[in-house]
Design a protein around this motif. Sequence first.
Motif, PDB file in Angstrom:
ATOM      1  N   GLU A   8       0.841  -1.201   0.000  1.00  0.00           N
ATOM      2  CA  GLU A   8       0.000   0.000   0.000  1.00  0.00           C
ATOM      3  C   GLU A   8       0.878   1.254   0.000  1.00  0.00           C
ATOM      4  O   GLU A   8       0.642   2.192  -0.765  1.00  0.00           O
ATOM      5  N   GLU A   9       1.877   1.261   0.863  1.00  0.00           N
ATOM      6  CA  GLU A   9       2.774   2.416   0.953  1.00  0.00           C
ATOM      7  C   GLU A   9       3.564   2.616  -0.329  1.00  0.00           C
ATOM      8  O   GLU A   9       3.688   3.729  -0.830  1.00  0.00           O
ATOM      9  N   SER A  11       2.931   1.436  -3.423  1.00  0.00           N
ATOM     10  CA  SER A  11       2.113   1.758  -4.598  1.00  0.00           C
ATOM     11  C   SER A  11       1.721   3.230  -4.586  1.00  0.00           C
ATOM     12  O   SER A  11       1.642   3.862  -5.640  1.00  0.00           O
ATOM     13  N   ALA A  12       1.496   3.803  -3.407  1.00  0.00           N
ATOM     14  CA  ALA A  12       1.148   5.217  -3.302  1.00  0.00           C
ATOM     15  C   ALA A  12       2.304   6.116  -3.739  1.00  0.00           C
ATOM     16  O   ALA A  12       2.087   7.243  -4.165  1.00  0.00           O
ATOM     17  N   MET A  13       3.522   5.610  -3.658  1.00  0.00           N
ATOM     18  CA  MET A  13       4.707   6.374  -4.037  1.00  0.00           C
ATOM     19  C   MET A  13       4.978   6.326  -5.545  1.00  0.00           C
ATOM     20  O   MET A  13       5.731   7.143  -6.065  1.00  0.00           O
ATOM     21  N   LEU A  33      -4.417  -2.318  -5.358  1.00  0.00           N
ATOM     22  CA  LEU A  33      -3.452  -1.348  -4.826  1.00  0.00           C
ATOM     23  C   LEU A  33      -2.774  -0.544  -5.928  1.00  0.00           C
ATOM     24  O   LEU A  33      -2.185   0.499  -5.654  1.00  0.00           O
ATOM     25  N   ARG A  36      -3.669   3.204 -10.122  1.00  0.00           N
ATOM     26  CA  ARG A  36      -3.125   4.344 -10.881  1.00  0.00           C
ATOM     27  C   ARG A  36      -2.019   3.913 -11.839  1.00  0.00           C
ATOM     28  O   ARG A  36      -1.632   4.658 -12.713  1.00  0.00           O
TER      29      ARG A  36
END
Length: 80
Positions: A8-9, A11-13, A33, A36
């Motif tokens: 999660e962390e 993929s957000a980056m 996840l 984007r």
Amino acid sequence: MKIQRFLEERSAMLAPGVRVLDAGAGDGRYRNLFGRQRYEATDFGQVPKTYARMDFLSDLQRLPVASSAYDVVVCTQVLA
């Protein structure tokens, strides 16, 4: 689950559009996840279980794509 939180962390980056391969995707639990990014899944599909939709079936030692095709590879449960 530590793997879930880690992904999660990370993929957000990742920038939108980054090409991600989930190698040994199995049930596809991490697909959501990478909404984007350009997520693709592969597995060898030889274990009797339910698999998510795969972009292609493959032995991870013989991927049917160029070695530089992906920006990120997710491989959480497979040793190749």
